[in-house]
Design a protein around this motif. Structure first.
Motif, PDB file in Angstrom:
ATOM      1  N   LEU A 166      10.904  -7.430  46.217  1.00  0.00           N
ATOM      2  CA  LEU A 166       9.852  -7.144  47.195  1.00  0.00           C
ATOM      3  C   LEU A 166       8.608  -6.869  46.362  1.00  0.00           C
ATOM      4  CD1 LEU A 166       9.013  -6.735  50.131  1.00  0.00           C
ATOM      5  CD2 LEU A 166       9.830  -4.385  49.999  1.00  0.00           C
ATOM      6  N   GLY A 181       4.551  -6.409  45.705  1.00  0.00           N
ATOM      7  CA  GLY A 181       3.270  -5.982  46.249  1.00  0.00           C
ATOM      8  C   GLY A 181       2.126  -6.708  45.556  1.00  0.00           C
ATOM      9  N   GLY A 206       8.723  -2.656  43.047  1.00  0.00           N
ATOM     10  CA  GLY A 206       8.022  -1.621  42.274  1.00  0.00           C
ATOM     11  C   GLY A 206       7.515  -2.237  40.991  1.00  0.00           C
ATOM     12  N   ILE A 238       5.901   2.000  42.344  1.00  0.00           N
ATOM     13  CA  ILE A 238       5.131   1.172  43.270  1.00  0.00           C
ATOM     14  C   ILE A 238       3.642   1.244  42.944  1.00  0.00           C
ATOM     15  CG2 ILE A 238       4.429   0.866  45.671  1.00  0.00           C
ATOM     16  CD1 ILE A 238       7.219   1.832  46.478  1.00  0.00           C
TER      17      ILE A 238
HETATM   18  P1  PGA Z   1       4.012  -3.277  43.878  1.00  0.00           P
HETATM   19  O1  PGA Z   1       4.474  -2.909  45.384  1.00  0.00           O
HETATM   20  O2  PGA Z   1       4.731  -4.560  43.544  1.00  0.00           O
HETATM   21  O3  PGA Z   1       2.527  -3.427  43.954  1.00  0.00           O
HETATM   22  O4  PGA Z   1       4.448  -2.155  43.008  1.00  0.00           O
HETATM   23  C1  PGA Z   1       5.768  -3.121  45.825  1.00  0.00           C
HETATM   24  C2  PGA Z   1       5.933  -2.577  47.222  1.00  0.00           C
HETATM   25  O5  PGA Z   1       5.361  -1.537  47.526  1.00  0.00           O
HETATM   26  O6  PGA Z   1       6.642  -3.193  48.066  1.00  0.00           O
END
Ligand code: PGA
Length: 248
Positions: free
Chosen positions: A229, A231, A209, A171
């Motif tokens: 998902l 970020g 991630g 992440i």
């Molecule tokens: P990232 O975050 O895509 O910036 O790694 C993903 C998340 O924490 O949901």
């Protein structure tokens, strides 16, 4: 085949001006076609703004958290009913940043999922191992323990949740799990869900991630990866649009 879900997690980023531009740019780039379901998880103070910008569009609204409580003397908390007032369709629960910085236990996360479902909000339940846990060979054990709490608290409603596998070490670090590594964990989670529900095939399993415009297609091609998902890449309209296009 089930539609994939691409959900942005803005975390504590944005401003009235930046949100306006980001959503307008995404909507303009999206045009009429969207081969997948799309959501953006925005800071709670911007729910009203984003609800207005997204009304009548293909993009759903998500919150980044939900209270374990329904109403009352819980200063700073936001209930499921309040989120419903702003048209929230999904609530991210148990993100590793909340587990790590706010002490959320598996039981708290399970209760949050339960509260969301009770209001008709789909929880996006996050699970994932730390680097130390992966190196100690505990990945499967950790994610199964995290998911088991949610299954236990939610009974047959478990088929209504979305699960996001987010290895903590991936992440915001730029280190993505390889598609094979992610698929391996997704298969473990799918098997666990199958044992708990006859409708497990319709449960969406997202990967999160460091998913980005360059690696999304290979991750999304895995048989048990039903979306992402996102970020950092969800804060850039073009990157988010490229990830959406990679679901086609
Ligand atoms: P990232 O975050 O895509 O910036 O790694 C993903 C998340 O924490 O949901």
């Amino acid at each position: 085949m089930m539609k994939k879900l691409i959900a942005g997690n803005w975390k504590m980023n944005g401003s009235l001006a930046a949100n306006d531009k980001l959503l307008k740019d995404i909507l303009a780039g999206l045009g009429q076609q969207a081969s997948c379901q799309i959501a953006v998880g925005v800071p709670a103070v911007y729910l009203a703004q984003c609800q207005a910008l997204l009304a009548g569009t293909k993009i759903d609204l998500a919150s980044q958290d939900i209270s374990t409580h329904e109403v009352g003397a819980y200063t700073g908390e936001i209930s499921g009913a309040m989120l419903m007032d702003f048209g929230v369709r999904y609530a991210i629960v148990g993100h590793s940043e909340r587990r790590q910085y706010h002490g959320e236990t598996d039981e708290v996360v399970a209760l949050k999922a339960q509260r969301a479902l009770g209001c008709g909000i789909t929880p996006i339940v996050c699970v994932g191992e730390t680097l130390a846990e992966r190196e100690a060979g505990q990945t499967d054990e950790v994610v199964k323990r995290q998911l088991a709490a949610v299954i236990h608290a939610n009974g047959h409603c478990i088929s209504e949740v979305v699960v996001a596998y987010e290895p903590v070490w991936a992440i915001g670090t730029g280190k993505t799990a390889t598609p094979e590594m992610a698929q391996q964990v997704h298969a473990v989670l799918r098997a666990q869900l199958k044992a708990a529900s006859e409708h497990a095939d319709r449960i969406k399993l997202l990967y999160g991630g460091s998913m980005n415009a360059a690696n999304a297609a290979s991750l999304l091609a895995q048989p048990d990866i039903d979306g992402g998902l996102i970020g950092g890449a969800a804060l850039k309209a073009q990157d988010f649009l490229t990830i959406i296009a990679a679901t086609a």
